[in-house]
Each structure stands twice: as C-alpha cells, then as structure tokens.
Enzyme design. Structure first.
Site, PDB file in Angstrom:
ATOM      1  N   LYS A 191       0.811  -1.211   0.000  1.00 51.92           N
ATOM      2  CA  LYS A 191       0.000   0.000   0.000  1.00 51.92           C
ATOM      3  C   LYS A 191       0.853   1.273   0.000  1.00 51.92           C
ATOM      4  CE  LYS A 191      -1.244   0.825   4.008  1.00 51.92           C
ATOM      5  NZ  LYS A 191      -1.497   1.683   5.158  1.00 51.92           N
ATOM      6  N   THR A 192       1.827   1.302   0.893  1.00 60.40           N
ATOM      7  CA  THR A 192       2.655   2.501   0.982  1.00 60.40           C
ATOM      8  C   THR A 192       3.412   2.724  -0.318  1.00 60.40           C
ATOM      9  OG1 THR A 192       2.923   1.963   3.310  1.00 60.40           O
ATOM     10  CG2 THR A 192       4.319   3.696   2.433  1.00 60.40           C
ATOM     11  N   ARG A 244       0.776  -9.123  10.708  1.00 60.94           N
ATOM     12  CA  ARG A 244       2.073  -8.457  10.856  1.00 60.94           C
ATOM     13  C   ARG A 244       3.227  -9.440  10.639  1.00 60.94           C
ATOM     14  NH1 ARG A 244       0.695  -4.396   9.253  1.00 60.94           N
ATOM     15  NH2 ARG A 244      -1.225  -5.543   8.931  1.00 60.94           N
ATOM     16  N   ASP A 265      -4.275   8.110   3.313  1.00 61.60           N
ATOM     17  CA  ASP A 265      -3.874   6.775   3.741  1.00 61.60           C
ATOM     18  C   ASP A 265      -4.799   6.307   4.866  1.00 61.60           C
ATOM     19  OD1 ASP A 265      -2.403   4.500   3.971  1.00 61.60           O
ATOM     20  OD2 ASP A 265      -0.797   5.395   5.148  1.00 61.60           O
ATOM     21  N   GLU A 266      -4.926   5.008   5.040  1.00 59.31           N
ATOM     22  CA  GLU A 266      -5.756   4.453   6.117  1.00 59.31           C
ATOM     23  C   GLU A 266      -7.149   5.079   6.127  1.00 59.31           C
ATOM     24  OE1 GLU A 266      -4.530   1.988   7.602  1.00 59.31           O
ATOM     25  OE2 GLU A 266      -2.432   2.267   8.165  1.00 59.31           O
ATOM     26  N   GLN A 317      -9.011  -3.564   8.397  1.00 56.61           N
ATOM     27  CA  GLN A 317      -8.055  -3.054   9.382  1.00 56.61           C
ATOM     28  C   GLN A 317      -8.559  -1.794  10.063  1.00 56.61           C
ATOM     29  OE1 GLN A 317      -3.747  -3.405   8.499  1.00 56.61           O
ATOM     30  NE2 GLN A 317      -4.397  -4.011   6.459  1.00 56.61           N
TER      31      GLN A 317
END
Length: 756
Positions: free
Chosen positions: A34-35, A603, A217-218, A248
């Site tokens: 994503k980043t 994670r 983002d997010e 998330q």
DNA sequence: AGTCCTCTTCTTTTT
DNA sequence: GAAGAGGACT
C-alpha cells in the site's frame, strides 16, 4: 519519472499508480504494498509536471507521515519537501495557524492533549456542581469527543438521553473555557478547520484549487469530520485517491466510521476501484489463519489475500498456565530462535491487547540468563510524564498567558506556599473580572483584596518570576528559555535535591526535553516556542519505533498497525482480554476486536505464535479465562501445539473446584456493613473457567463443564459464583447454576436449563 | 499549608 | 497493582 520503475509493480498496483484523474479507491489488503502505491503515485504525479506543493497526502500517525515523506523524497528528490504530507491533525493545525483568525482563533493558539481535556472537563464539572462520583469525567469527555468527531459543535449538541443531557451542560462550558484559554483540543483541530472552510468559502475554494491531488492513507480510519474535510479539499480537481482496508479499521472508538470506505463508491459514482490482494509479506499459513479470523465479520468487502510464498512453518499454539509462564514461554522461544537460527532480536515482536500486559513480559525477558534486549513501544507518552508536563506548563504559560490550566499546574510547583485557599481566591477574582487566572493572580498580589500579607507576598514573588521569564522569552531561543525556567523557578534545584530512585530518571527526562528543544531548533526553519509546543502536543507515544536497535519489540496491537516482523508473538488470547471484556456484549465492538486480531496476525512474515493463559492476574485478582474465539477460529491443521514448556500446562483445574479467595464481591461484600457507601458497586464482570483444553473440546466429549463468575447488581448485593454445563444431545441444552452468595445462613442459588 | 497515609477506583486502544 | 482522591495529622 526517472527513478520510478513500474516494472516492479504488479498489475493492480500499476493500475492504481497510473490512474489518471478522478476519484480512486484502493482497497489494499494487509501487506499488499500500500505505501508503495502511495509513494509511487505521488512520484508519478510529480514527474508528470504537478508542483509537489500542490499535492497533499494525509496519514493518521506521525510515523506514517514520516515514512511517506522519506520514501517520496527518495523517489522525487528534495522537491518532495514542499508537498503537504502530514497527519490530519498536523495539517489542520497548519491551516488554522494561517487562517484561524477568520474564526476568532489567534495564530498562537495552544493545542490541548487528552490530559488537558480531562482536567478541563473536571473543572467544568466542578464549576457546575456535577458530582464526579456519579458522572465519570472520562465518559463525559468521551461523549464530547464523539460529538466533535461527528461534526457536532457545542451549539448543535442534543443530549437525547439522561447522560446526554448532562453532557449537554458540560460541552458548551468546556468549549468556552477552551476559547478563553486560546486552546483547541484534538477534535477541535479538525472541527474548527471544517468550520473555517465552511465559513470562509473564498479560502476553501482557493485551497481546493491549490491541491490538485489529494491522497489519504488508512481511509478506513477517517471519521465524519475528516471525511468532510477531504471532500471539501478535493472538490475542485476531484483527484482524490483513498487507500485503505476495511478489515483493518480499528479506531472506531475514536470516531472512525468504516462506512466511509464501504460507501466510497456510492458517494463517488465515477470512482475507479483497485483491489490489492497479493500479499508480499506473510506465508500462506499465516494468511489462512488471518482469513479464517476475519471471515466471520459481516460488515466487510469480501476479499481474499494470496501469496506466492509457500505455506511456510505452522503456527505455534502455546496454551500456558498463567501469564508468567506465558511470558516465560515467549522469552524461551525467542532465546531458542536466537540460538538455533541466529535470528536477530529485532526480527521479533510481541503484541498484546493492553499496555498493562507488558510488565510480565519485560520481567521474563530480563530474567533470562543472557537477558533479552527489548523495547516497549508506547505506553506513557514522553510528553505526558509529570516533570515534562510541569516544565511544558511553564513554557505554555509564557507562550500564552491565558492558559489557566498551565498556571494552575505550576503556581505551586515547586511548592512555594501557594495553597488551595489562595488558589480559590484567584479563581474567584478571575471570575469577577472575567480575566485569565494569571491576570487575576496579579490583581490579588498587588490589590488590597482580602488576601493576607503572607500569601500575598508569595503570590507577588510568583508573579515577578513569571514577568522575568516572559521578558526573557522575547529574546531567548526556546531551549535556553527552558533552562532558565528550570533555574529560576527552583524546579531544577528541587529535582537535584531529591535523589530518589526515579529522581534520577526525571532529571534525565528533563535533559532529554532540553535536547529535544535543541533538536527542534536545529531542524526547524523558523523555530519558535509555540511551534515547539505544537510539535509536543501532536507527538504520539509510538512515533519512533526503534526497529534497528537489535531489540525485541513489545507493543499493543494498535501500535503494530503498519509494521511487520519475521516472528510475531500474540499473547493473552483469552476471552475478556483479547477480545477485551468491554466488547463482549456488543457485536459491533466484537467485530472491531476481530479486525484487531486480523491486524495482529498479518504483521507476521514467517512465524506466528499464539499464546493464551489459563489463569491470569488481572485487576489485582486471579482470573480464569476461556481461550479467545480468535484462537479457536484458526483451523486446527494450521496449528502446532507447543505445550511442553515448563510442565505447567499439564495441570488441569479440578472440575467444580473454585477458589473462594478468587471471589471478590462475595467475600468482600459479606464483610462490608450493609448500607456502606455505594461506591463499591462494580461494573459487570464475566469470565469463564474452562476445564477443557480448547483443542479437545470439540466433539471429544458430549459434556463440558465450566465454572464462571458472573457479576450482577441486585441492590447492593453483587456477584455470583456458578457453573455452566453443556448437556449433549439434540437439541443441546445448557445447564446454568448460579450461587448468589450467602445471605445470613442461606445460600441463594438458581438453576436453569436452557435449550440452545 | 504541606505531607503522609489510606482508601478507592479502574483499567482499551491514541492523534 | 497503580494512581488518584480524600482525610488526618504535623
């Protein structure tokens, strides 16, 4: 776009990066790059000729913003510096400093953090005589915060219920106090910016014109106000790229509305949608476990992560006897990894639901023969430590003489003989004059009020001190000013004369504060005291994650979002711990806990360890918890049980046995005189003591007994002890027996049989 | 006015 | 088990 190599992206990633104009929704599963998509997209837009200063990228944490800034700079070079990359709060603060005067906010406004907010609520509640026993300030504040997140200002707030009506009294007074102190709270940063943009339409249009591209983002963590801000700022060019993962979303308690991402397409009919499902982080086994956990949620966009990596190692399931052996297991496993595989410590992380769980783990890691180096991330924010807040309060008062909260904090810190009586006179004076507390203090010190000469002299001395420091503030850089504060106030001397065990630590913290002031001055283009205070207020407690320190990372699951580790331990997988007890009776909150578990699991790159303790010391009491449903949701075939550790796991609580000493309410309540103050009433407590290992429970026997305590309130009598039996057969029945404790010679006991 | 002690309460997660 | 509030004592 010289340094942007599209070949390294997969097809959907490339589609997201290359998407030309118009709204774009990127549904990015965990670990799907994503980043990378965001940074590449920024790079592409800039290399396509857009001035970086006309690009805005918004994140939720300082950490994420820092990473984005850094990675963008790598791709586009120093030009990226002019891009607006920051957290919602930082960007709003910036806008308000520049333009806030239009809505009556001076450029030097102060930012109040959670602690300040709480203090303010307490003051307001006292002022309007609301008993704190009855109305918990934290809950009142919570309601105010929630309203702010939903965009409801003090004027529009309607209580609607009994508690809400109480809040409706507090909210406007709270807001008035904020205004009088030239302060804005976290929620206010967002809400007042929205207010500004709505009121100053010319400004809003100019900003919307300016920002050609907006990336968020997010996005699943945005609340209503943030959503509106984004809508306004992107309204002109409509190049809005939002990236997120509904699975998330773990901040609904902070006002995040998962609907923002679920309904994005409805709100933007022409939106392009890209789904990133290929995971580049974890093994298939880990992804399968994650999918199994998240699949039980109803409110989600269906998606399925996959990976090109193989199945990898099985997930280790470690049932432990109590939290200490759980911690010992973790320490043992890490030591073994280190020994047998030469794994660096910083490839390991331990996640827990609440900070309170970190202690045992730290002890266990320290207790090993070669101690295992570790870092606890988060917990008490640096800027929340008492001594730091004290010095900051001096600085705040100097930067903003109307900051009454700051004055109250330091007027007698270090002790200078100004007690509650004097303080009461000052606030009375402030009320009469409608002035700030500092001005009132000056009036009391010089005027011929009813203050007797002793206290008056002390107060006068304090005022002189502040005057002297304010004069210095005009010329000195912030770090030198802080040093002067320490010296002239006597704060430094007092700390030096207190050589307690943590006195040293506090002195060190103050040195660190001076250090961070210097660092701020070095790194900022136009350093100023308000600028530093803003940075301090917006700093989070998990901003820097020292991953390179060669140490095991300990943190909450919330803190872990956005990170990854080769080996991940999740501890405390028990009903009541994770999922947290407060979410058990609310399906929506339970879904959020589930998403939290999903975040935790995803994670891990290579290995995952799931631990739970049969017994746990919590609330200063021994508790017995059933394994978490998140544990039992993981298919057995993915798990490998590791119970060989320390032999404790073999011990099984005898059926029906229940330690009386563990029964808090019954034991205590019986000895407490009837009619004693009602303060002891407890919120409901529930937990279950399972006799069966969950491994064996399914199908192994048709009868399963668990003991439990339930908490309920019947007048002042509370708590029951009981057992619950699952009776086999079709349909299955539950047998529920509750002992409500002893009343005189009698035992009150109820029994129910419930069909399922 | 300040300090020390005891009692009580509360425990999610954080910009 | 810790931190905060309230109370008693110096």
């Amino acid at each position: 776009m010289s340094r942007v190599d599209l070949q390294t992206l997969n097809a959907p990633q490339r589609a997201a990066v290359l998407h030309d104009s118009g709204p774009l929704l990127v549904l990015a599963g965990a670990g799907s790059g994503k980043t990378r998509v965001i940074t590449y997209r920024i790079a592409r837009v800039v290399s396509g000729g857009v001035d970086p200063a006309r690009v805005m990228a918004v994140t939720f944490t300082n950490k994420a913003a820092g990473e984005l800034r850094q990675r963008a700079a790598q791709l586009v070079g120093q030009g990226a510096r002019t891009a607006w990359i920051g957290t919602f709060h930082a960007i709003c603060a910036r806008l308000l400093r520049q333009h806030g005067q239009a809505i009556g906010l001076p450029a030097s406004f102060q930012i109040y953090d959670g602690a300040d907010q709480r203090a303010l609520v307490v003051q307001v509640m006292r002022e309007i005589s609301l008993p704190e026993r009855l109305f918990v300030p934290a809950e009142v504040l919570g309601r105010i915060d929630r309203a702010k997140n939903e965009g409801i200002g003090p004027r529009d707030f309607r209580g609607g219920d009994f508690f809400g009506d109480v809040v409706a009294k507090v909210y406007p007074a709270y807001e008035r106090r904020l205004q009088a102190a030239n302060a804005v709270d976290f929620g206010g940063l967002l809400l007042r910016t929205l207010e500004l943009l709505r009121q100053e339409t010319t400004l809003a249009e100019a900003l919307a014109e300016r920002f050609v591209h907006l990336l968020v983002d997010e996005f699943q963590d945005t609340n209503h106000v943030q959503y509106e801000l984004v809508r306004l700022l992107s309204g002109r060019h409509r190049n809005l790229c939002v990236v997120g993962d509904d699975d998330q979303s773990i901040y609904s308690w902070r006002g995040a509305d998962i609907r923002n991402i679920l309904d994005f397409e409805r709100d933007h009919a022409d939106a392009a949608v890209v789904t990133l499902e290929q995971n580049y982080r974890s093994t298939q086994t880990i992804l399968d476990a994650a999918s199994a956990i998240i699949a039980r949620n109803s409110e989600r966009r269906p998606k399925r992560l996959f990976t090109a990596a193989g199945p990898g190692a099985p997930i280790i399931y470690a049932p432990c006897e109590d939290e200490r052996s759980e911690a010992a297991f973790v320490a043992h496993a890490i030591a073994r990894l280190r020994q047998e595989e030469g794994l660096p410590y910083d490839q390991c992380a331990v996640f827990y639901r609440t900070h309170a769980q970190s202690r045992v783990l730290e002890e266990a890691l320290r207790a090993r023969r070669p101690a295992i180096p570790h870092v606890v991330v988060g917990g008490v924010r640096f800027y929340d430590r008492a001594e730091i807040k004290d010095v900051l309060a001096y600085l705040r008062l100097l930067a903003n003489p109307t900051d009454d909260l700051a004055l109250q904090r330091i007027i007698n810190e270090p002790p200078r003989g100004i007690g509650s009586a004097t303080l009461a006179k000052i606030s009375e004076q402030a009320r009469l004059d409608g002035s700030s507390a500092l001005a009132a203090a000056r009036a009391c010190a010089t005027g011929t009020g009813e203050l007797s000469s002793g206290p008056r002299a002390k107060l006068a001395a304090f005022c002189t001190l502040i005057d002297e420091l304010s004069a210095a503030a005009a010329t000195l850089p912030p770090s030198a000013l802080a040093e002067l504060v320490l010296e002239r106030s006597g704060y430094g001397a007092r700390l030096a004369s207190d050589p307690g065990p943590d006195g040293e630590a506090r002195a060190e913290n103050l040195l660190e504060l001076i250090g961070s002031l210097r660092a701020y001055e070095a790194q900022s283009e136009a350093p100023s005291l308000p600028g530093f205070l803003e940075q301090a207020a917006l700093a989070g407690d998990l901003d820097e994650t020292p991953e390179e320190h060669g140490a095991v990372t300990l943190m909450t699951v919330h803190g872990a979002k956005g990170l990854e580790f080769a080996h991940v331990f999740i501890v405390g997988l028990e009903r009541g711990v994770f999922p947290h007890a407060r979410s058990l009776d609310d399906p929506q909150q339970l879904e959020e806990e589930r998403r939290l578990a999903y975040v935790a699991v995803t994670r891990a790159r290579q290995r995952l360890y799931l631990c739970h303790a049969r017994r746990r010391w919590l609330f200063g009491q021994q508790q017995v918890n059933a394994p978490s449903e998140f544990l039992t949701d993981v298919p057995r075939r993915l798990l490998q049980t590791e119970s060989a550790f320390s032999g404790h796991a073999a011990a099984v609580t005898p059926r029906g046995a229940f330690d009386r000493s563990g029964v808090r309410g019954a034991a205590r309540g019986a000895t407490r005189p009837a009619g004693a103050r009602g303060g002891g009433d407890q919120a409901e407590e529930r937990w279950v003591d399972s006799d069966e290992d969950f491994d064996q429970s399914a199908g192994a026997s048709d009868e399963l007994t668990t003991n439990f305590r339930i908490g309920m309130r019947v007048r002042h009598a509370k708590f029951g002890v009981g057992s619950i039996r699952m009776i086999g057969g079709t349909p299955p029945h539950l047998n529920l027996t509750i002992h409500f404790g002893e009343v005189g010679p009698r035992t009150i006991r109820s029994e129910f049989v419930l069909p399922l």
